[in-house]
Design a protein around this motif. Sequence first.
Motif, PDB file in Angstrom:
ATOM      1  N   GLY A  57     -12.304  -8.129  -6.149  1.00 47.08           N
ATOM      2  CA  GLY A  57     -12.346  -7.628  -7.516  1.00 47.08           C
ATOM      3  C   GLY A  57     -12.559  -6.122  -7.571  1.00 47.08           C
ATOM      4  O   GLY A  57     -11.873  -5.406  -8.321  1.00 47.08           O
ATOM      5  N   PHE A  58     -13.481  -5.625  -6.763  1.00 49.09           N
ATOM      6  CA  PHE A  58     -13.739  -4.180  -6.748  1.00 49.09           C
ATOM      7  C   PHE A  58     -12.544  -3.410  -6.197  1.00 49.09           C
ATOM      8  O   PHE A  58     -12.208  -2.324  -6.694  1.00 49.09           O
ATOM      9  N   ILE A  59     -11.898  -3.971  -5.171  1.00 50.03           N
ATOM     10  CA  ILE A  59     -10.721  -3.315  -4.597  1.00 50.03           C
ATOM     11  C   ILE A  59      -9.622  -3.175  -5.644  1.00 50.03           C
ATOM     12  O   ILE A  59      -9.016  -2.109  -5.820  1.00 50.03           O
ATOM     13  N   ILE A  83      -4.185   2.360   9.251  1.00 50.61           N
ATOM     14  CA  ILE A  83      -5.286   2.076   8.324  1.00 50.61           C
ATOM     15  C   ILE A  83      -4.885   0.979   7.340  1.00 50.61           C
ATOM     16  O   ILE A  83      -5.671   0.074   7.040  1.00 50.61           O
ATOM     17  N   VAL A  84      -3.649   1.038   6.837  1.00 55.62           N
ATOM     18  CA  VAL A  84      -3.181  -0.038   5.951  1.00 55.62           C
ATOM     19  C   VAL A  84      -3.099  -1.345   6.728  1.00 55.62           C
ATOM     20  O   VAL A  84      -3.425  -2.416   6.199  1.00 55.62           O
ATOM     21  N   GLY A  85      -2.703  -1.271   7.990  1.00 54.64           N
ATOM     22  CA  GLY A  85      -2.662  -2.464   8.837  1.00 54.64           C
ATOM     23  C   GLY A  85      -4.034  -3.079   9.022  1.00 54.64           C
ATOM     24  O   GLY A  85      -4.166  -4.305   9.103  1.00 54.64           O
ATOM     25  N   CYS A  86      -5.067  -2.232   9.092  1.00 57.24           N
ATOM     26  CA  CYS A  86      -6.433  -2.756   9.185  1.00 57.24           C
ATOM     27  C   CYS A  86      -6.818  -3.505   7.914  1.00 57.24           C
ATOM     28  O   CYS A  86      -7.620  -4.450   7.961  1.00 57.24           O
ATOM     29  N   GLY A  87      -6.236  -3.094   6.773  1.00 56.65           N
ATOM     30  CA  GLY A  87      -6.480  -3.825   5.534  1.00 56.65           C
ATOM     31  C   GLY A  87      -5.838  -5.195   5.536  1.00 56.65           C
ATOM     32  O   GLY A  87      -6.278  -6.104   4.832  1.00 56.65           O
ATOM     33  N   GLN A  88      -4.774  -5.342   6.344  1.00 61.66           N
ATOM     34  CA  GLN A  88      -4.107  -6.638   6.451  1.00 61.66           C
ATOM     35  C   GLN A  88      -4.720  -7.511   7.534  1.00 61.66           C
ATOM     36  O   GLN A  88      -4.587  -8.740   7.495  1.00 61.66           O
ATOM     37  N   SER A 101      -2.411  -8.875  -0.240  1.00 59.99           N
ATOM     38  CA  SER A 101      -1.589  -7.896  -0.947  1.00 59.99           C
ATOM     39  C   SER A 101      -2.447  -6.908  -1.722  1.00 59.99           C
ATOM     40  O   SER A 101      -2.182  -5.693  -1.719  1.00 59.99           O
ATOM     41  N   GLY A 102      -3.494  -7.409  -2.389  1.00 63.51           N
ATOM     42  CA  GLY A 102      -4.372  -6.520  -3.138  1.00 63.51           C
ATOM     43  C   GLY A 102      -5.027  -5.492  -2.242  1.00 63.51           C
ATOM     44  O   GLY A 102      -5.107  -4.303  -2.580  1.00 63.51           O
ATOM     45  N   THR A 103      -5.484  -5.932  -1.079  1.00 65.18           N
ATOM     46  CA  THR A 103      -6.156  -5.025  -0.148  1.00 65.18           C
ATOM     47  C   THR A 103      -5.194  -4.000   0.422  1.00 65.18           C
ATOM     48  O   THR A 103      -5.477  -2.792   0.433  1.00 65.18           O
ATOM     49  N   THR A 104      -4.025  -4.447   0.885  1.00 64.35           N
ATOM     50  CA  THR A 104      -3.103  -3.512   1.525  1.00 64.35           C
ATOM     51  C   THR A 104      -2.510  -2.518   0.524  1.00 64.35           C
ATOM     52  O   THR A 104      -2.339  -1.337   0.850  1.00 64.35           O
ATOM     53  N   ILE A 105      -2.200  -2.978  -0.680  1.00 68.01           N
ATOM     54  CA  ILE A 105      -1.685  -2.056  -1.702  1.00 68.01           C
ATOM     55  C   ILE A 105      -2.741  -1.014  -2.056  1.00 68.01           C
ATOM     56  O   ILE A 105      -2.458   0.186  -2.150  1.00 68.01           O
ATOM     57  N   SER A 106      -3.968  -1.465  -2.231  1.00 69.89           N
ATOM     58  CA  SER A 106      -5.050  -0.546  -2.596  1.00 69.89           C
ATOM     59  C   SER A 106      -5.330   0.456  -1.471  1.00 69.89           C
ATOM     60  O   SER A 106      -5.513   1.650  -1.721  1.00 69.89           O
ATOM     61  N   VAL A 107      -5.365  -0.028  -0.214  1.00 70.52           N
ATOM     62  CA  VAL A 107      -5.601   0.878   0.910  1.00 70.52           C
ATOM     63  C   VAL A 107      -4.457   1.884   1.031  1.00 70.52           C
ATOM     64  O   VAL A 107      -4.688   3.076   1.297  1.00 70.52           O
ATOM     65  N   GLY A 108      -3.238   1.424   0.804  1.00 67.63           N
ATOM     66  CA  GLY A 108      -2.098   2.339   0.835  1.00 67.63           C
ATOM     67  C   GLY A 108      -2.221   3.430  -0.216  1.00 67.63           C
ATOM     68  O   GLY A 108      -1.951   4.612   0.060  1.00 67.63           O
ATOM     69  N   MET A 109      -2.652   3.060  -1.408  1.00 66.50           N
ATOM     70  CA  MET A 109      -2.817   4.057  -2.461  1.00 66.50           C
ATOM     71  C   MET A 109      -3.969   5.005  -2.146  1.00 66.50           C
ATOM     72  O   MET A 109      -3.929   6.194  -2.493  1.00 66.50           O
ATOM     73  N   ALA A 118       3.758   1.664  -1.965  1.00 69.45           N
ATOM     74  CA  ALA A 118       2.626   0.866  -1.486  1.00 69.45           C
ATOM     75  C   ALA A 118       2.917  -0.625  -1.646  1.00 69.45           C
ATOM     76  O   ALA A 118       2.611  -1.426  -0.757  1.00 69.45           O
ATOM     77  N   VAL A 119       3.512  -1.003  -2.791  1.00 69.92           N
ATOM     78  CA  VAL A 119       3.857  -2.411  -3.031  1.00 69.92           C
ATOM     79  C   VAL A 119       4.937  -2.865  -2.048  1.00 69.92           C
ATOM     80  O   VAL A 119       4.847  -3.943  -1.453  1.00 69.92           O
ATOM     81  N   ARG A 120       5.959  -2.038  -1.875  1.00 66.85           N
ATOM     82  CA  ARG A 120       7.059  -2.397  -0.968  1.00 66.85           C
ATOM     83  C   ARG A 120       6.574  -2.507   0.472  1.00 66.85           C
ATOM     84  O   ARG A 120       6.919  -3.444   1.195  1.00 66.85           O
ATOM     85  N   PHE A 121       5.757  -1.551   0.891  1.00 67.67           N
ATOM     86  CA  PHE A 121       5.256  -1.557   2.258  1.00 67.67           C
ATOM     87  C   PHE A 121       4.372  -2.778   2.505  1.00 67.67           C
ATOM     88  O   PHE A 121       4.439  -3.414   3.556  1.00 67.67           O
ATOM     89  N   SER A 122       3.544  -3.110   1.503  1.00 61.83           N
ATOM     90  CA  SER A 122       2.678  -4.284   1.620  1.00 61.83           C
ATOM     91  C   SER A 122       3.498  -5.551   1.800  1.00 61.83           C
ATOM     92  O   SER A 122       3.166  -6.408   2.628  1.00 61.83           O
TER      93      SER A 122
END
Length: 207
Positions: A57-59, A83-88, A101-109, A118-122
Amino acid sequence: KVSGGKGPGVAPPPARRMVMLIIIATVPLFVMVFLQDAVNQLFSNSIMVSCALLATGFILFFSDRMARGHKTAKNATVADALIVGCGQAPYRTVIPGLSRSGTTISVGMMRGFDRAFAVRFSFLMSLPAVLGANVLEIKDALASNFPIEELPMYLVGVAVSAVVGYFAIRLVKSLSDKGKFGKFAYYCWAVGLGSLVAGVVKMMLLK
């Protein structure tokens, strides 16, 4: 002048860089293979699942409040992909309550990705993760004498999941493009807080 993406010091085309970045982002998944059993045992506890929902929720909440970045496949770095990979990576351990998806999109941003990128990469980096997880599950199923007569039922389940997943991805992309991705945060907080209270009450009653 760049011609054909060749020559010293010339960056590769965006499509080739995208493939390279996805491969790099997949590396942290292999590390989680060795931690899978420990993390799965930890998150079999409903309290931990509730905390994961609250964290999600916070992410999501803060993802919509970040400054819009401008990085794309042309200028995203190796460090960004890692770093985005670590979110996944936690997804490999199937942590309930934590949105991949929420974590990787947020970390990408957080790393300055353009929202659409960010959405496409996720989405693209999820393909090897999902494929790898399915291959391992198929291997485990075959090793446990999987009943072949139940195969049609599982295939129907796969087809339904694919259709639902497609529309879910479209919904996530639409909400993210409109800057309303964080609205899922309120759902995560409500469910996470409710399950946390229920888990604590249960523990108190069992004592």
